[in-house]
Design a protein around this motif. Structure first.
Motif, PDB file in Angstrom:
ATOM      1  N   PRO A 104       0.814  -1.216   0.000  1.00  0.00           N
ATOM      2  CA  PRO A 104       0.000   0.000   0.000  1.00  0.00           C
ATOM      3  C   PRO A 104       0.848   1.267   0.000  1.00  0.00           C
ATOM      4  N   ARG A 105       0.315   2.320  -0.627  1.00  0.00           N
ATOM      5  CA  ARG A 105       1.001   3.610  -0.626  1.00  0.00           C
ATOM      6  C   ARG A 105       0.816   4.338   0.707  1.00  0.00           C
ATOM      7  N   ASP A 106      -0.259   4.042   1.391  1.00  0.00           N
ATOM      8  CA  ASP A 106      -0.570   4.693   2.653  1.00  0.00           C
ATOM      9  C   ASP A 106       0.506   4.342   3.692  1.00  0.00           C
ATOM     10  N   ALA A 108       0.616   4.843   6.852  1.00  0.00           N
ATOM     11  CA  ALA A 108       0.089   4.265   8.098  1.00  0.00           C
ATOM     12  C   ALA A 108      -0.166   2.773   7.931  1.00  0.00           C
ATOM     13  N   LEU A 109      -0.717   2.365   6.777  1.00  0.00           N
ATOM     14  CA  LEU A 109      -0.960   0.942   6.539  1.00  0.00           C
ATOM     15  C   LEU A 109       0.349   0.173   6.431  1.00  0.00           C
ATOM     16  N   ARG A 110       1.352   0.804   5.869  1.00  0.00           N
ATOM     17  CA  ARG A 110       2.649   0.136   5.749  1.00  0.00           C
ATOM     18  C   ARG A 110       3.305  -0.035   7.120  1.00  0.00           C
ATOM     19  N   ARG A 113      -0.785  -2.501  10.782  1.00  0.00           N
ATOM     20  CA  ARG A 113      -2.193  -2.736  10.449  1.00  0.00           C
ATOM     21  C   ARG A 113      -2.566  -4.124  10.952  1.00  0.00           C
ATOM     22  N   SER A 181       2.889  -5.819   2.410  1.00  0.00           N
ATOM     23  CA  SER A 181       3.760  -4.693   2.092  1.00  0.00           C
ATOM     24  C   SER A 181       5.235  -5.011   2.278  1.00  0.00           C
ATOM     25  N   SER A 211     -10.039   2.298  10.567  1.00  0.00           N
ATOM     26  CA  SER A 211      -9.499   1.500   9.461  1.00  0.00           C
ATOM     27  C   SER A 211      -8.655   0.356   9.996  1.00  0.00           C
ATOM     28  N   ALA A 213      -5.493   0.354   9.655  1.00  0.00           N
ATOM     29  CA  ALA A 213      -4.228   0.957  10.059  1.00  0.00           C
ATOM     30  C   ALA A 213      -4.179   1.133  11.573  1.00  0.00           C
TER      31      ALA A 213
END
Length: 234
Positions: A104-106, A108-110, A113, A181, A211, A213
């Motif tokens: 993911p580009r996000d 926070a998700l990287r 999560r 990721s 979410s 994240a």
């Protein structure tokens, strides 16, 4: 004993620029898709599939399916040693056309999560790496094992795990799950779920905006450092 023909087959499987570039891209321990490896080698997906088949046949890489995707990684540490030796002799290695970004580009998700009911992202992989380094968990391929030291460590942290897990339990005690990721394993199974639940119960992590994240709390940073020796500041 390896015959000259077998040695020549392995050398031939490596000795092509696109395949060499793919092998170098896998040297960081991540598992990549055929499409990502095609991008690295600057070839079409169809051509990449042919190269991958040759390297699988030569036991240089292995493929594993997870969800909708099939990932490829080096077949083992001995392959990494071989490629590294060849890079040293050659004075370097094939340069990637551009840095390969996966997942993911996000940010926070990287960083952190949930993956179903266990921790994923950089946080999940760091915990997995720490448990392996501490001798608490052993990971080999698709299999995971919680050692006696691991059971003791979980008890110290406050996580109860079965001392004698049933061989036919509906869910394995520990299994590696390839991180979307990081493309390296984080911990799933009963242990992964217990770690995740404990992190929420003790307020080590909290959700960001409902979410998947997660944010590691100030208390969590201290607790993770004390329990597993990991830092989550970067």
């Amino acid at each position: 004993m390896v015959t000259p023909n077998q040695l020549a087959e392995v050398a031939a499987a490596i000795g092509e620029p696109a395949r060499a570039a793919m092998l170098v891209a896998l040297m960081d321990g991540r598992a990549l898709t055929a499409g990502e490896l095609a991008e690295v080698a600057a070839v079409t997906p169809q051509t990449a599939s042919g190269h991958l088949a040759k390297m699988v046949a030569a036991h240089l890489i292995v493929g594993e399916k997870q969800g909708r995707h099939r990932y490829h990684r080096l077949a083992g540490a001995d392959v990494a040693v071989l490629i590294e030796s060849m890079m040293r002799i050659g004075g370097g290695g094939p340069a990637l056309r551009k840095p390969l970004r996966v997942g993911p580009r996000d940010a926070a998700l990287r960083a952190a999560r949930t993956c179903y009911d266990h921790l994923a992202g950089q946080l999940g992989v760091r915990i997995s790496d720490a448990l392996v380094a501490m001798g608490a968990v052993e990971i080999e391929g698709d299999n995971g094992l919680v050692t006696r030291r691991g059971l003791e460590l979980m008890a110290e942290v406050g996580i109860a795990l079965p001392v004698h897990p049933r061989p036919r339990a509906p869910r394995p005690l520990c299994r590696p799950c390839l991180d979307w990721s990081e493309r390296r394993p984080h911990i799933a199974g009963q242990l992964g779920a217990a770690l995740c639940a404990h992190a929420f119960e003790r307020a080590w992590v909290r959700r960001i905006g409902g979410s998947r994240a997660l944010e590691v709390t100030p208390h969590g940073k201290t607790a993770l450092r004390e329990a597993f020796g990991i830092r989550t500041d970067g």
